[in-house]
Design an enzyme around this catalytic site. Structure first.
Site, PDB file in Angstrom:
ATOM      1  CB  ALA A 261       4.330  -9.967   5.630  1.00 30.03           C
ATOM      2  CG  MET A 262       5.651  -6.852  -0.270  1.00 29.27           C
ATOM      3  SD  MET A 262       6.371  -5.297   0.366  1.00 29.27           S
ATOM      4  CE  MET A 262       5.473  -4.121  -0.637  1.00 29.27           C
ATOM      5  CD  GLU A 263       3.639  -2.643   2.262  1.00 29.40           C
ATOM      6  OE1 GLU A 263       4.251  -3.592   2.798  1.00 29.40           O
ATOM      7  OE2 GLU A 263       4.102  -1.497   2.173  1.00 29.40           O
ATOM      8  CG  HIS A 296       2.537  -4.008   9.587  1.00 28.55           C
ATOM      9  ND1 HIS A 296       3.057  -3.001  10.362  1.00 28.55           N
ATOM     10  CD2 HIS A 296       3.156  -3.910   8.385  1.00 28.55           C
ATOM     11  CE1 HIS A 296       3.943  -2.331   9.657  1.00 28.55           C
ATOM     12  NE2 HIS A 296       4.033  -2.866   8.449  1.00 28.55           N
ATOM     13  CD  GLU A 297       2.805  -6.644   5.818  1.00 21.78           C
ATOM     14  OE1 GLU A 297       2.847  -5.794   4.904  1.00 21.78           O
ATOM     15  OE2 GLU A 297       3.709  -6.715   6.686  1.00 21.78           O
ATOM     16  CD  GLU A 319       6.673  -0.100   6.277  1.00 15.77           C
ATOM     17  OE1 GLU A 319       6.017  -0.621   7.204  1.00 15.77           O
ATOM     18  OE2 GLU A 319       6.577  -0.482   5.094  1.00 15.77           O
TER      19      GLU A 319
HETATM   20  N1  BAL Z   1       6.751  -2.878   3.374  1.00 10.18           N
HETATM   21  C1  BAL Z   1       7.594  -3.946   3.731  1.00 10.18           C
HETATM   22  C2  BAL Z   1       7.013  -4.882   4.719  1.00 10.18           C
HETATM   23  C3  BAL Z   1       6.202  -4.166   5.712  1.00 10.18           C
HETATM   24  O1  BAL Z   1       6.669  -3.298   6.425  1.00 10.18           O
HETATM   25  O2  BAL Z   1       5.019  -4.387   5.793  1.00 10.18           O
HETATM   26 ZN    ZN Z   2       5.044  -2.206   6.874  1.00  8.61          ZN
END
Ligand code: BAL
Ligand code: ZN
Length: 866
Positions: A261-263, A296-297, A319
């Protein structure tokens, strides 16, 4: 390809304050018109403006409304250099890109239901010319134009400010993001999707509009992700005082995605794997992973977005910290003890081998060839362990003050790992200078412990020594500051008082050798070392079998109870592997069976019992062998499973029956624990290779009302003898062939199978309609799972190596990032015998020699061959 070095970092010579993008999707490509407000950075010596780009067809360039004369710039494939621009100016560029041909899935690309972006770390340069580095932060306005019927959804970061129809059935939408952000957090989506909407009110009363966008027809699989999002928002307010700063928080799920996934600011883009869930298609583990990834995101919105990284060497700044935060969220939301066990199991299976292999790098690397190769277990999981050690050393309250200090100092900035640690140091008064080794040094420290008890003096002395093996580029290692959490168990299994009523001491171990003395100890204790896995190290202590059984039965630290069992089983498997390699029979002492029975019949949490009776994995155990014999290791592990099954058959069967579900499935931590234990019993019973137990598994497969139980039965059968496995596999595919994520499970269970004909099966599946080399999830499910199938990937005849190396070559032409991840299967090839090494070297050398290899795969293969 030339490496990049941290020591060469220079601040940008030019700032970009605002970016205005006009993105026009047409059948012959997408035209991106960009207007950038640029000004010179007065703190840096004047220099040209260097912009990054990749696969851009440049249509026009202008400064302050005037077309650029060819003498004013140099245009290369991947760079645009404007030699002497004014101090402050507007740069206008127009490029055409081809998202339909973008198989790398970096930048702007086509997937089934429309067009999506992935810009971290360097995808934005595949959309427009830009100083594509995280320390250049700008405010973005984006207007999207596309055919309305085909792509009714037009999204970008921030808030929608305008939308409307255009000629020829087209429409547009304009989004303004009020927050300055680095280009890697840019996102846009042009697609046909359904949306689940909700709202969230923050503690201070801000109302946030939430939306989860998914493939049409999948709205009934979004509820869990939405609930997870709201739980995360509440948790971050309660735990860290961090509120959502956005008016709109959107999650878009896409089936073709390189990462999890991507934030992106306000517009997260997710792999469908971490959004879609329904009881009949997702397992308990899927539900829990969705909680963690959504959290997390979301947590990145503060740790990553509000405060971002100065450069990509600092990746663990965001991270490691965000993984630590999602781990804590998971522990608070589900079970703290099982969460910790699973984290450490994962660390040992993935990060320890990485830290001992050719790609070993510090949590904050000092050099890389391709940054995409550094989204690793070291940066993420070891990075989280480093943050956890800070938390352990200063305590929860000081850690919270450190977080407050970090945001007070750095909100809106792009900073370094030192800045984070300085905030923690200043808030706690602790000097972290000796701790910084953890950021600079690769490799897993090895701690050896010896205890001695002086009955006359009632004193127990624990002596610790540490060494860290050499890693590429770092032959000599300094000692680390290692927090070692220690308890001492008395003969009755209770914790001894270590002074002042404390039962766990945190030792600060910072030299090569150090002794720690415990006074007033009345009897020779059994030490419980590294409680809760207080540091990411390998710990050696010469435990006797009875001492491990004592810890397994009594340790008040649940992690170390589990750990004692892992040591007991691991030691036995390795001893048996050696016996089998010598042509002797495997053994299983009665004490081991008895210790396992004590756990199985205890009143512990069922999830804990299941973790305690899950044997250590082959990749983890292989790290402890001087020369790995994968066949002997595999046989020894299976032999122990069979011995436990035979010794505890009645107990497993009784428990399987006692844990039968009452009522319909719901995802709930307690129920999930019972299912996990029941399915573990089913698995053990099938180690006995009896038709009756296979029939029982097949019944469970056919009757389950949920994917957890159905898939557990399938996995059991897919590893067993008999025809039931094939029957179940065929039925599973027939039922779920239209659910892409379930098909991934079907591929993975076959690629991970112990059956002798697994490679042939994987080769057949490559040609199956269900497989697609262009889809990362399919590649991970089939090929990476096979690469992690310890016995078959490391087959003595080299067939596993050749097969995977050839697939890496095929994949490299399509998607280098995914190909390079697959290449990491080769990391540990030097640990095997000379004949296997010869096969692996030949496969790697053939790959290395291929013309046109990507930078991604080249770096992994080149380092593997050094
Ligand atoms: N930033 C890439 C995906 C993640 O670590 O949330
Ligand atoms: Zn991340």
């Amino acid at each position: 390809p030339a490496p990049v070095f941290l020591k060469d970092y220079l601040p940008p010579a030019w700032w970009v304050d605002t970016v205005s993008l006009d993105v026009d999707l047409r059948p012959d490509g997408t035209v991106v018109s960009a207007t950038l407000a640029v000004r010179r950075n007065p703190e840096v010596a004047p220099g040209p403006l260097c912009l990054n780009g990749a696969e851009l067809e440049t249509l026009s360039l202008a400064i302050d409304g005037q077309s650029l004369s060819p003498s004013a710039y140099t245009l290369g494939d991947e760079s645009l250099v404007i030699t002497a621009p004014p101090e402050r100016f507007t740069l206008e560029t127009k490029v055409r890109i081809q998202p339909d041909r973008n198989t790398q899935l970096s930048g702007f690309y086509r997937s089934k239901d429309g067009y999506f972006t992935q810009c971290e770390p360097q995808g934005f340069r595949r959309i427009t010319w830009f100083p594509d580095r995280p320390d250049v932060m700008a405010c973005y306005t984006v207007t999207l134009h596309a055919d309305k019927a085909s792509y009714p959804v037009l999204l970008a970061n921030g808030n929608p400010v305008a939308q409307g129809d255009e000629a020829d059935g087209r429409h547009f939408a304009t989004w303004v993001d009020p927050f300055r952000k680095p280009s890697y957090l840019f996102a846009m989506v042009v697609a046909k999707l359904d949306v689940l909407r909700d709202t969230y009110r923050t503690t201070s009363g801000r109302e946030v509009q939430l939306g989860i966008f998914v493939e049409p027809g999948k709205l009934d699989q979004c509820g869990h992700a939405m609930a997870a999002l709201k739980k995360s928002m509440r948790w971050d307010e309660a735990t860290f005082g961090l509120e959502c700063d956005l008016d709109h928080y959107m999650i878009v799920a896409v089936g073709d995605f390189n990462m999890g996934a991507m934030e992106n600011k306000g517009l997260n883009i997710f792999n469908t794997k971490y959004v879609l869930a329904r009881a009949d298609v997702a397992t308990d583990v899927d539900f829990e992973n969705i909680d963690r990834v959504v959290a997390h995101e979301y947590f990145h919105n503060w740790t990553g977005n509000r405060v971002t990284c100065r450069d990509w060497f600092q990746l663990s700044l965001k991270e490691g910290l965000t993984v630590f935060r999602d781990q804590e969220f998971g522990a608070d939301t589900h079970s703290r003890q099982t969460a910790r066990i699973r984290e450490v199991r994962g660390l040992r299976a993935m990060q320890f081998p990485e830290d001992a292999g050719p790609m070993a790098h510090p949590v904050r690397p000092s050099t890389y060839v391709e940054i995409n190769n550094f989204y690793t277990a070291t940066v993420y999981e070891k990075g989280a362990e480093v943050v956890r050690m800070i938390h352990t050393l200063i305590g929860k309250d000081a850690f919270r003050r450190g977080m407050d200090t970090y945001f007070a100092r750095h909100d809106g900035q792009a900073v370094t790992c030192e800045d984070f640690v300085a905030a923690m140091a200043d808030a706690s008064g602790v000097d972290f200078t000796p701790f910084m080794t953890w950021y600079r040094q690769a490799g897993t420290p090895r701690v050896s412990a010896r205890g001695s008890y002086d009955a006359a003096a009632r004193r127990y002395t624990l002596t610790l020594t540490q060494v860290c093996p050499p890693t590429p580029g770092q032959p000599d290692k300094a000692p680390c500051l290692i927090p070692v959490a220690v308890g001492l168990l008395g003969p009755d299994g209770r914790d001894l008082d270590l002074g002042g009523g404390r039962t766990t001491a945190i030792l600060q171990f910072s030299t090569h050798e150090q002794s720690f003395v415990f006074e007033n100890i009345d009897a020779a204790p059994v030490p419980s070392l590294l409680r809760n896995f207080s540091a990411p190290v390998v710990l050696d202590f010469d435990y006797q079998e009875r001492e491990l059984a004592h810890l397994l039965a009594h340790d008040s630290d649940p992690f170390n109870r589990w750990e004692a069992g892992q040591r007991l089983f691991g030691d036995l498997i390795l001893a048996n592997a050696a016996r089998l390699a010598r042509g002797e029979a495997a053994e299983c002492p009665a004490g081991v069976i008895a210790a396992a029975r004590t756990v199985l019949l205890s009143d512990s949490d069922p999830a804990f019992i299941a973790e305690a009776l899950t044997l250590p994995g082959e990749a983890t155990l292989a790290e402890r062998m001087a020369v790995v014999d994968p066949d002997a290791l595999h046989a020894a592990r299976n032999a122990l499973a069979r011995a436990l099954a035979a010794g505890l058959e009645d107990d497993f069967l009784a428990l399987y029956e006692r844990l039968a579900p009452v009522g319909a499935y719901q995802f709930d931590t307690a129920d999930a624990g019972r299912r996990r234990l029941r399915n573990l019993c089913l698995g053990y019973l099938n180690e006995l290779d009896r038709g009756g137990y296979r029939a029982q598994a097949l019944r469970q497969f056919e009757q389950a009302d949920n994917m957890t139980d159905q898939f557990a039965a399938l996995a059991t059968l897919a590893n067993a003898g008999g025809d039931e496995g094939d029957t179940a596999l065929a039925a599973f595919y027939a039922r779920w062939q239209h659910e892409a994520l379930v098909v991934d499970k079907w591929l993975a269970v076959q690629a991970g199978s112990r059956r002798d004909d697994t490679l042939a099966g994987v080769e057949r599946l490559m040609a199956h309609a269900a497989f697609d080399l262009k889809n990362p999830n399919k590649v991970y499910a089939l090929l990476r799972t096979f690469g992690g199938n310890h016995r078959h990937f490391h087959a003595a005849d080299g067939s596993g190596y050749r097969f995977v190396a050839e697939r890496i070559a095929d994949l490299d032409a399509i998607n280098p990032q995914v190909a390079a991840r697959l290449a990491r299967c080769f990391d540990r090839w030097r640990k095997f015998d000379t004949s296997r090494q010869a096969h692996a070297r030949a496969a790697l050398a053939a790959l290395h020699a291929r013309p046109g290899l990507s930078r991604d795969v080249f770096e992994v293969v080149d380092k593997a061959l050094v």
